[in-house]
Design a protein around this motif. Sequence first.
Motif, PDB file in Angstrom:
ATOM      1  N   ALA A  24      43.804  42.145 -31.868  1.00  0.00           N
ATOM      2  CA  ALA A  24      42.528  41.677 -31.335  1.00  0.00           C
ATOM      3  C   ALA A  24      41.725  41.082 -32.487  1.00  0.00           C
ATOM      4  N   LYS A  25      41.312  39.848 -32.302  1.00  0.00           N
ATOM      5  CA  LYS A  25      40.528  39.150 -33.321  1.00  0.00           C
ATOM      6  C   LYS A  25      39.405  38.393 -32.630  1.00  0.00           C
ATOM      7  N   GLN A  26      38.308  38.210 -33.351  1.00  0.00           N
ATOM      8  CA  GLN A  26      37.245  37.332 -32.866  1.00  0.00           C
ATOM      9  C   GLN A  26      37.335  36.022 -33.631  1.00  0.00           C
ATOM     10  N   PHE A  27      37.365  34.933 -32.876  1.00  0.00           N
ATOM     11  CA  PHE A  27      37.448  33.609 -33.472  1.00  0.00           C
ATOM     12  C   PHE A  27      36.088  32.931 -33.410  1.00  0.00           C
ATOM     13  N   ALA A  28      35.773  32.192 -34.447  1.00  0.00           N
ATOM     14  CA  ALA A  28      34.506  31.463 -34.535  1.00  0.00           C
ATOM     15  C   ALA A  28      34.632  30.113 -33.824  1.00  0.00           C
ATOM     16  N   ALA A  29      34.921  30.184 -32.526  1.00  0.00           N
ATOM     17  CA  ALA A  29      35.061  28.980 -31.699  1.00  0.00           C
ATOM     18  C   ALA A  29      34.896  29.400 -30.244  1.00  0.00           C
ATOM     19  N   PRO A  30      34.404  28.502 -29.405  1.00  0.00           N
ATOM     20  CA  PRO A  30      34.284  28.830 -27.985  1.00  0.00           C
ATOM     21  C   PRO A  30      35.671  28.922 -27.334  1.00  0.00           C
ATOM     22  N   PRO A  31      35.788  29.662 -26.250  1.00  0.00           N
ATOM     23  CA  PRO A  31      37.086  29.834 -25.582  1.00  0.00           C
ATOM     24  C   PRO A  31      37.782  28.516 -25.236  1.00  0.00           C
ATOM     25  N   GLU A  32      37.008  27.493 -24.852  1.00  0.00           N
ATOM     26  CA  GLU A  32      37.620  26.211 -24.480  1.00  0.00           C
ATOM     27  C   GLU A  32      38.366  25.608 -25.675  1.00  0.00           C
ATOM     28  N   ARG A  33      37.795  25.746 -26.846  1.00  0.00           N
ATOM     29  CA  ARG A  33      38.418  25.196 -28.046  1.00  0.00           C
ATOM     30  C   ARG A  33      39.681  25.970 -28.430  1.00  0.00           C
ATOM     31  N   GLU A 118      27.725  33.535 -28.128  1.00  0.00           N
ATOM     32  CA  GLU A 118      27.589  32.093 -28.277  1.00  0.00           C
ATOM     33  C   GLU A 118      28.652  31.510 -29.211  1.00  0.00           C
ATOM     34  N   GLY A 119      29.536  30.695 -28.661  1.00  0.00           N
ATOM     35  CA  GLY A 119      30.516  29.983 -29.468  1.00  0.00           C
ATOM     36  C   GLY A 119      31.591  30.833 -30.108  1.00  0.00           C
ATOM     37  N   ARG A 120      31.846  32.035 -29.573  1.00  0.00           N
ATOM     38  CA  ARG A 120      32.869  32.925 -30.134  1.00  0.00           C
ATOM     39  C   ARG A 120      33.845  33.339 -29.044  1.00  0.00           C
ATOM     40  N   THR A 121      35.042  33.688 -29.491  1.00  0.00           N
ATOM     41  CA  THR A 121      36.109  34.067 -28.563  1.00  0.00           C
ATOM     42  C   THR A 121      36.767  35.356 -29.013  1.00  0.00           C
ATOM     43  N   GLN A 122      36.982  36.238 -28.064  1.00  0.00           N
ATOM     44  CA  GLN A 122      37.815  37.420 -28.294  1.00  0.00           C
ATOM     45  C   GLN A 122      39.250  37.014 -27.977  1.00  0.00           C
ATOM     46  N   PHE A 123      40.117  37.092 -28.979  1.00  0.00           N
ATOM     47  CA  PHE A 123      41.526  36.743 -28.839  1.00  0.00           C
ATOM     48  C   PHE A 123      42.324  38.033 -28.818  1.00  0.00           C
ATOM     49  N   THR A 124      43.028  38.285 -27.731  1.00  0.00           N
ATOM     50  CA  THR A 124      43.875  39.473 -27.616  1.00  0.00           C
ATOM     51  C   THR A 124      45.306  39.001 -27.401  1.00  0.00           C
ATOM     52  N   SER A 155      45.769  36.611 -37.816  1.00  0.00           N
ATOM     53  CA  SER A 155      44.863  36.359 -38.935  1.00  0.00           C
ATOM     54  C   SER A 155      44.817  34.879 -39.292  1.00  0.00           C
ATOM     55  N   ASP A 156      45.972  34.200 -39.177  1.00  0.00           N
ATOM     56  CA  ASP A 156      46.000  32.748 -39.392  1.00  0.00           C
ATOM     57  C   ASP A 156      45.044  32.059 -38.420  1.00  0.00           C
ATOM     58  N   GLY A 157      45.052  32.493 -37.165  1.00  0.00           N
ATOM     59  CA  GLY A 157      44.152  31.920 -36.155  1.00  0.00           C
ATOM     60  C   GLY A 157      42.698  32.149 -36.508  1.00  0.00           C
ATOM     61  N   GLU A 158      42.396  33.340 -36.968  1.00  0.00           N
ATOM     62  CA  GLU A 158      41.024  33.665 -37.359  1.00  0.00           C
ATOM     63  C   GLU A 158      40.552  32.737 -38.488  1.00  0.00           C
ATOM     64  N   ARG A 159      41.402  32.544 -39.489  1.00  0.00           N
ATOM     65  CA  ARG A 159      41.060  31.647 -40.607  1.00  0.00           C
ATOM     66  C   ARG A 159      40.985  30.186 -40.149  1.00  0.00           C
ATOM     67  N   TYR A 160      41.893  29.783 -39.283  1.00  0.00           N
ATOM     68  CA  TYR A 160      41.917  28.408 -38.787  1.00  0.00           C
ATOM     69  C   TYR A 160      40.596  28.054 -38.118  1.00  0.00           C
ATOM     70  N   PHE A 161      40.119  28.903 -37.228  1.00  0.00           N
ATOM     71  CA  PHE A 161      38.873  28.592 -36.525  1.00  0.00           C
ATOM     72  C   PHE A 161      37.649  28.746 -37.421  1.00  0.00           C
ATOM     73  N   ALA A 162      37.708  29.622 -38.411  1.00  0.00           N
ATOM     74  CA  ALA A 162      36.606  29.758 -39.365  1.00  0.00           C
ATOM     75  C   ALA A 162      36.454  28.466 -40.184  1.00  0.00           C
ATOM     76  N   ARG A 163      37.582  27.821 -40.503  1.00  0.00           N
ATOM     77  CA  ARG A 163      37.544  26.563 -41.263  1.00  0.00           C
ATOM     78  C   ARG A 163      37.055  25.391 -40.416  1.00  0.00           C
ATOM     79  N   GLN A 164      37.163  25.510 -39.102  1.00  0.00           N
ATOM     80  CA  GLN A 164      36.806  24.406 -38.196  1.00  0.00           C
ATOM     81  C   GLN A 164      35.317  24.317 -37.936  1.00  0.00           C
ATOM     82  N   VAL A 165      34.564  25.327 -38.345  1.00  0.00           N
ATOM     83  CA  VAL A 165      33.121  25.365 -38.034  1.00  0.00           C
ATOM     84  C   VAL A 165      32.377  24.267 -38.727  1.00  0.00           C
TER      85      VAL A 165
END
Length: 165
Positions: A24-33, A118-124, A155-165
């Motif tokens: 379970a990770k939180q991504f810094a991107a909206p679910p649509e993205r 706002e603008g965050r996604t829970q990834f499970t 973790s790669d996904g978490e970093r990927y979306f953090a870089r996209q902000v």
Amino acid sequence: MPRFTLETVDPEFFTTAPHIFRYAKQFAAPPERVWDSLTSDESLAAWGPSVTRVTWLSPRPFGVGSSREVVLAPGVVKVHETFFRWEEGHRYSFAVDHASIPSLRRFAEDYLIEPVGEGRTQFTWIVAIEPKPAFALPFKPLAPVLKAAFGRLASDGERYFARQV
């Protein structure tokens, strides 16, 4: 590359498999993205080095019955996946039909994305594995290593979306 056929699964396998890895990770991107990334031509290969290549074999729009081939780093393992659950924009699950390694009896993954503010996604993400009987005993001590290796993708996904902000 050799091709070994795996047995089919259903959603219950995510609770009954001998080895279940949950992330379970939180991504810094909206679910649509996040959904757009998961279903893009590059898909998980864009997130980091864990996945080398994703090739969708079905035409868009994707859904139940769609398939793709995935090559995992370092390019030694190749799997063919068929989706048995598809909830557009929210969730998908697939089973591996065949793989280039002989050790697996059944293998499936479940991806769930949910909004969390706002603008965050829970990834499970759930990975469910059943090795072939001949590999069951050696698989036990390797399970923690596999869990950590799969966890790298989350973790790669978490970093990927953090870089996209």
